[in-house]
Design an enzyme around this catalytic site. Structure first.
Site, PDB file in Angstrom:
ATOM      1  N   ARG B 254       0.692  -1.192   0.461  1.00 22.79           N
ATOM      2  CA  ARG B 254      -0.235   0.214  -0.054  1.00 22.79           C
ATOM      3  C   ARG B 254       1.222   1.033   0.530  1.00 22.79           C
ATOM      4  O   ARG B 254       1.571   1.515   1.305  1.00 22.79           O
ATOM      5  CB  ARG B 254      -0.656  -0.122   0.944  1.00 22.79           C
ATOM      6  CG  ARG B 254      -1.914   0.707   1.136  1.00 22.79           C
ATOM      7  CD  ARG B 254      -2.578   1.099   2.484  1.00 22.79           C
ATOM      8  NE  ARG B 254      -1.529   2.040   3.505  1.00 22.79           N
ATOM      9  CZ  ARG B 254      -1.497   1.868   5.084  1.00 22.79           C
ATOM     10  NH1 ARG B 254      -2.145   0.775   5.434  1.00 22.79           N
ATOM     11  NH2 ARG B 254      -0.707   2.268   6.227  1.00 22.79           N
ATOM     12  N   HIS B 258      -3.260   4.053   4.727  1.00 22.05           N
ATOM     13  CA  HIS B 258      -4.533   3.563   4.483  1.00 22.05           C
ATOM     14  C   HIS B 258      -5.796   3.939   4.523  1.00 22.05           C
ATOM     15  O   HIS B 258      -6.927   3.482   3.487  1.00 22.05           O
ATOM     16  CB  HIS B 258      -4.796   2.527   6.207  1.00 22.05           C
ATOM     17  CG  HIS B 258      -6.306   2.351   6.789  1.00 22.05           C
ATOM     18  ND1 HIS B 258      -6.624   1.150   6.060  1.00 22.05           N
ATOM     19  CD2 HIS B 258      -7.827   2.402   7.126  1.00 22.05           C
ATOM     20  CE1 HIS B 258      -8.131   0.045   6.668  1.00 22.05           C
ATOM     21  NE2 HIS B 258      -8.578   1.744   7.220  1.00 22.05           N
ATOM     22  N   TYR B 267       4.435   5.779  10.803  1.00 24.91           N
ATOM     23  CA  TYR B 267       4.684   4.441  11.352  1.00 24.91           C
ATOM     24  C   TYR B 267       5.477   3.675  10.572  1.00 24.91           C
ATOM     25  O   TYR B 267       5.633   2.617  10.655  1.00 24.91           O
ATOM     26  CB  TYR B 267       3.202   3.763  11.848  1.00 24.91           C
ATOM     27  CG  TYR B 267       2.272   3.399  10.491  1.00 24.91           C
ATOM     28  CD1 TYR B 267       2.435   2.934   9.905  1.00 24.91           C
ATOM     29  CD2 TYR B 267       1.194   4.609  10.356  1.00 24.91           C
ATOM     30  CE1 TYR B 267       1.497   2.515   8.439  1.00 24.91           C
ATOM     31  CE2 TYR B 267       0.417   4.455   9.570  1.00 24.91           C
ATOM     32  CZ  TYR B 267       0.249   4.093   8.703  1.00 24.91           C
ATOM     33  OH  TYR B 267      -0.600   3.945   7.717  1.00 24.91           O
TER      34      TYR B 267
END
Lengths: 364, 368
Positions: B254, B258, B267
């Site tokens: 990805r 998200h 993160y």
């Protein structure tokens, strides 16, 4: 994890628990250390400081849930806690709600004091079997041998365009279940101080944090610490009617009271704080003084917490009422996603004022 | 960080755009088919970028970007017969595109002007599912229906690495296995479940979980449109032949957030993103078709123009979408008239009618 194990399989009353090594005793609240002076915090920060204080006070306390570590929680509550306490005590979990709630039950049975974070109340439904059939029932099903000192925190409520599967207010449902305690902090001191008391409770406690409150700020007084989980609080004293609410709608209801005050109406605002058990003394006491009540609840009206409150008033204070109890709830639809539809579905200040005015007219 | 798919990764087109052979899987494409794949990939990336930008401009409430996963989605969708049903998550914009769902319809969903938005039967493409992993069970049930009909028909259901930890997905595996349901479990392992890396979900490669349930699992390079199509085709043939489910793990990344509500820089490292950028699903197809003379600069330019036109179409159509009327929230709660809904709708309509300036946002509907 390094925490000491305290036996939770016990016979007899809580006070006779067999020598759980300190700290702390099961029955003694683990009060966070009082702070030196008053501080201004957001609700989010108050939740975080409550967790931090509880973890510093008791090494048995740990936090687990989705995205609570590096990311700091999907609503930012646990930001910085991983850095302070490390991955043993701030535990990111797989996307397995039933597993991490069930594991929390197991850890609690083993003497830990877990704080389980479920991202939103809607996700808690994946763990409902663990919450209701195990956490809430184990004390009973074990004949009192096991208690489950588990705290589950979750975000509830709408207002952030998260649509019909992330936005509901299901705390009223949970309030239906014997064996657990349900609390809904609406103020900074409660967001900070309810957690310590919840952790000291030998039974499961569900803490509902309203997503719309996280950015609200207010003062945490000097010496703030653990708060009781038994009583409702009068947030604004008044004489003409009682506006009863909890959680995310409290700020709006206080604003409605100010608008009513400008029109010469002195409304009392009662914050329920604890949804199970309800503080009947406070509810009935206020209604007996004002003789009128409006219950504001972001849940759906049918079978709701507001219905329970209204029923209790009718059962116990019917002859003190000057008008039927009114309720302001969310529209009974899955929460809309579009901003303007979501706003239209939620209780509003105008709706509360209109309900109050109708009650003041005798319900007509 | 997981970048290398390991020795069991099925790959037919390398990141450098070189065709390679695999002992178990092969697929030959003609020039037109190569160009179609390239154009699909470019269009999907463009529609995704446009939607992300529209969200940033406040035109959408949310968007779940699919950047980086285009090959997995396009390859899998092209492996299917048009009549075979896809059960997507909320990120399968590439599959929606291949199945002929107008990207503007997707925007309506994320703008809040439509619910559902397209006809699943018309497109063989079920509605987006927000609840993580939920759709795996629905797909198994649907596949068992096809099985009972005696149809030689496969069903494909999408989910992610995060969903692989959900109980629903485990139960779907069990149910499909014991019933030999003709379903392909298509897991796009994009390495991240919001902030949680793959290591938070599993300690073995996800495709190996299938063995524990009693059906085959395959890991395919999810950034290789050719390999994905080949592997999914084989899994579908197995399903159509009545031999039961397959787990296909498309190993991908990805590249974006998200959803537009999170910030991946909190993160994960930029080094990881850079490593994956070298495995870009579009660049390798471009390298192959240019090197082999299937496409020239002029044709590539035409594709860019068509992508730009799609972007413009999406922008103007998105902004022109009218807000639904407030009372529309009472539609579709029940199939038929309902006393509670009717009472609340009537209250809101009456309330709104009391305003002289006809507001679009009313006060709470719940007063009574």
């Amino acid at each position: 994890m390094s925490a000491r194990r305290s036996p939770t399989a016990r016979s007899g009353a809580r006070a006779t628990a067999v020598a759980p090594p300190p700290p702390p005793d099961d029955a003694a609240p683990t009060s966070p250390e009082p702070e030196a002076g008053p501080r201004t915090l957001t609700y989010r920060e108050a939740c975080r400081e409550g967790i931090r204080a509880a973890m510093l006070a008791d090494e048995r306390v740990f936090l687990m849930g989705e995205d609570v570590g590096m990311y700091g929680g999907c609503f930012g509550v646990s930001m910085g806690l991983l850095e302070q306490f490390g991955p043993e005590r701030i535990r990111d979990t797989p996307l397995s709600e039933s597993a991490f709630v069930g594991a929390g039950i197991g850890a609690a049975l083993g003497g830990m004091r877990p704080i389980v974070e479920i991202m939103t109340v809607n996700f808690s439904l994946l763990a409902l079997d663990q919450i209701m059939n195990t956490a809430a029932a184990l004390q009973h099903m074990s004949g009192g041998q096991f208690h489950v000192p588990l705290v589950i925190r979750m975000t509830t409520g709408a207002g952030r365009q998260l649509a019909a599967q992330h936005s509901h207010s299901l705390e009223g449902w949970y309030g239906h279940i014997p064996g657990i305690r349900i609390v809904a902090p609406a103020t900074i001191p409660d967001a900070y101080g309810m957690l310590a008391t919840a952790l000291a409770d030998p039974d499961p406690v569900l803490v509902f944090e309203h997503g719309g409150l996280y950015n609200a700020s207010g003062e945490l007084p000097a010496g703030a610490g653990a708060v009781d989980l038994d009583t409702a609080a009068v947030r604004r004293p008044g004489t003409d009617l009682t506006l009863i609410t909890y959680g995310g709608t409290l700020p709006m209801v206080l604003e409605a009271a100010e608008r009513l005050a400008a029109a010469g109406v002195d409304a009392e605002v009662l914050d329920l704080r604890t949804l199970r058990p309800l503080d009947d003394v406070a509810i009935l006491g206020s209604v007996r003084r004002t003789h009128r009540a409006v219950v504001v609840d972001e849940g759906w009206r049918t079978g709701s917490l507001s219905a329970e409150v209204a029923a209790r008033i009718t059962e116990h204070a019917f002859y003190d009422l000057d008008a039927p109890v009114a309720r302001v709830c969310s529209a009974e639809v899955p929460m809309p996603y579009a901003r303007h539809l979501e706003l239209a579905a939620l209780p509003t200040l105008e709706g509360v004022v209109a309900a109050a005015e109708r009650v003041l007219r005798g319900g007509a | 960080m997981a970048v290398d798919g390991g020795p069991e990764l099925v790959q037919l087109l390398t990141p450098e755009g070189v065709l390679v052979e695999h002992p178990d899987f092969a697929l030959a494409l003609d020039d037109d088919e190569w160009r179609t794949r390239y154009e699909h990939l470019v269009m999907v990336r463009r529609l995704d970028a446009e939607a992300t930008a529209l969200q940033r401009h406040g035109e959408l409430g949310l968007w779940a970007p699919c950047q980086g996963q285009e090959a997995a989605q396009v390859g899998a969708a092209l492996a299917m017969r048009p009549t075979e049903r896809i059960f997507p998550t909320y990120r399968e914009h590439g599959m929606a595109y291949v199945r002929g769902v107008d990207p503007v319809t997707l925007l309506g969903l994320f703008r809040g002007t439509t619910l559902g938005g397209w006809d699943p039967a018309e497109h063989g493409f079920n509605l987006y599912t927000i609840v993580i992993g939920d759709q795996t069970l629905h797909a198994v049930g649907y596949a068992m229906g096809a099985q009972r009909d005696g149809a030689a028909e496969g069903v494909l259901v999408c989910f992610g690495d995060g969903a692989s930890s959900q109980g629903d997905v485990a139960e779907a595996f069990v149910y499909a296995a014991v019933n030999d349901a003709p379903v392909v479990f298509f897991c796009q392992n994009n390495q991240w479940a919001i902030s949680e890396p793959l290591e938070r979900q599993t300690r073995i490669p996800l495709f190996k979980r299938a063995a524990g349930y009693g059906f085959p699992g395959v890991r395919v390079d999810g950034n290789d449109v050719l390999a994905v199509q080949a592997v999914v085709t084989a899994a579908l043939e197995r399903a159509r032949a009545g031999r039961g489910p397959t787990l296909v793990e498309a190993f991908t990344y990805r590249m974006g957030a998200h959803t537009t509500s999170d910030d991946p820089t909190r993160y994960r490292t930029t080094a990881e993103g850079e490593a994956w950028r070298l495995k870009d699903p579009i660049e390798r197809v471009r390298a192959h078709i240019v090197r082999s003379g299937i496409a020239d600069a002029a044709w590539l330019g035409e594709v860019e123009q068509r992508a730009e036109a799609l972007g413009e179409h999406m922008r103007s159509a998105c902004r022109a979408m009218p807000d639904p009327a407030p009372a529309s929230m009472f539609e579709h709660v029940y199939a038929d008239a309902h006393p509670v809904i009717d009472r609340e709708r009537q209250w809101l309509v009456t309330y709104l009618a009391g305003f002289t300036d006809a507001p679009t946002a009313g006060a709470g509907a719940g007063v009574g």
